[in-house]
Motif scaffolding. Structure first.
Motif: not given
Length: 413
Positions: A24-47
């Motif tokens: 979703l973050a990538a999708s939003l950025r592809s539509r509007d690069e001006s958006l100030k977006i934060a992702i909250i995620e505790p994990s060091d790794h993505h699977f």
């Protein structure tokens, strides 16, 4: 407004950095690069979790399913490596474990689903040894393949808990791939195979069952319905099941095993249970078509944590990402929401190494094939195997997590 307040205020906050959140973050950025977006995620790794079934069948390298979270966060998006402890939708903010308050204009909840290894007594103590394994873990999926390769004879039990859980076809996929290897090695006749399913059907969408039953018969597997795993004694290699008969009477039965593949029960994340944004079951309470919250118009949810009654798969999240991105941005500028989610989910049912029944379906069990002219959705095909093993992992890392939405728009929109 102080600098600290400005730093902790975002146009869009995404709760969760799994497949749905990063996508979703990538999708939003592809539509509007001006958006100030934060992702909250505790994990060091993505699977890339869909590959773990193939790992358990000896057809995929588990290391290829893991990357550092920092490498998949989209450019220009702030990563807050922390966990959420409280949602405060009336004030448009949330509280993090380390004490920080994060404010938002819009919130998208994509916290996924909790895999509860503690829910079955004895499981946590014996998983990864004593013949007890699970493809629902990066750590233990390789042990599944080790057990399959080494089992010459005996009893192999496969379990399926009550819904909801990630990828409803995964329990039987583990069974089919194991059976295929035993068949190839000439050991199948020496191994008693059971699928102990807490549900009442082999697969929820009846159209796909005949193709699956062909393999159940081929592998001489026993299907036990309304049979739920409730405890394990790893040292004794016994498992206890709760069985419900046709009259609804419940009894318990103990079974011995040489190999036990467990699908652990799954539930909403702790931060959502009893949350003001969740329903009584702990799922984020959304309109199943628009994925907008039923009470708070600036909140959306997607992926495994939302209340939409779709199959919980990465494929579902891939379609939901587009719906949430476009609907959220429309609401932000006071325009009508343009997209409706059709319930699409996909479960590539791996029935042997080299063939898959590509089950794609939406709300009400409606079949929604992506390539009906190329892949017969009701048959096991080699093309579906190539798609699952070789193409989908590449698309995940290089398209879905990068804001590229090839064939991701829901049908009818």
């Amino acid at each position: 407004m102080s600098n600290t307040v400005r730093e902790n205020h975002f146009d869009v906050v995404i709760a969760g950095g799994g497949a749905a959140g990063i996508g979703l973050a990538a999708s939003l950025r592809s539509r509007d690069e001006s958006l100030k977006i934060a992702i909250i995620e505790p994990s060091d790794h993505h699977f890339y979790q869909p590959s773990w079934t193939l790992v358990g069948g000896g057809a995929f390298n588990v290391k290829s399913s893991k990357r550092l979270t920092k490498t998949v966060i989209p450019h220009g998006v702030t990563w807050l490596q922390d966990a959420i402890i409280n949602f405060n939708p009336e004030a448009n903010n949330l509280i993090l474990k380390q004490g920080k308050t994060v404010a938002y204009e819009f919130l998208a909840v994509a916290t996924g689903i909790k895999t509860d290894w503690d829910a079955i007594p004895g499981l946590k103590e014996t998983i990864g040894k004593n013949g007890v394994t699970s493809n629902y873990s990066y750590e233990y999926a390789p042990y599944t393949w080790e057990l399959v390769r080494n089992l010459k004879s005996g009893v192999a039990l496969f379990t399926q808990p009550p819904l909801p859980f990630k990828c409803p076809g995964a329990p039987q996929k583990a069974m089919y791939l194991s059976c295929f290897e035993w068949e190839k090695q000439g050991r199948l006749k020496n191994i008693k195979i059971e699928l102990n399913n807490a549900g009442s059907t082999l697969f929820a969408v009846a159209d796909f069952v005949p193709a699956l039953m062909d393999y159940v018969k081929r592998y001489n597997a026993t299907l036990n319905f309304n049979c739920n795993l409730i405890s394990i004694n790893g040292e004794k290699k016994t498992a206890n099941f709760e069985v419900k008969d046709g009259e609804g009477k419940i009894s318990q039965i103990e079974k011995s095993f040489d190999m036990l593949h467990v699908v652990p029960p799954q539930s909403p994340q702790e931060c959502l249970k009893n949350s003001p944004i969740s329903n009584a079951g702990g799922w984020v309470d959304v309109n199943q078509s628009t994925l907008q919250h039923l009470k708070y118009c600036n909140i959306f949810a997607l992926g495994d944590c939302c209340s939409s009654p779709n199959s919980k798969t990465v494929a579902a999240a891939r379609k939901q990402i587009v719906v949430v991105a476009e609907n959220l941005l429309a609401v932000r500028v006071n325009k009508p929401m343009p997209l409706n989610y059709d319930g699409y989910g996909s479960c590539p049912l791996t029935v042997e190494r080299g063939k898959i029944v590509l089950a794609e379906f939406g709300f009400g069990g409606k079949i929604i094939p992506t390539f009906p002219w190329l892949i017969n959705p009701l048959k096991a095909t080699k093309l579906a195997w190539i798609l699952k093993k070789n193409i989908l992992p590449w698309l995940y890392w290089n398209a879905m997590l990068k804001g590229k939405e090839w064939l991701a728009r829901p049908s009818g929109n």
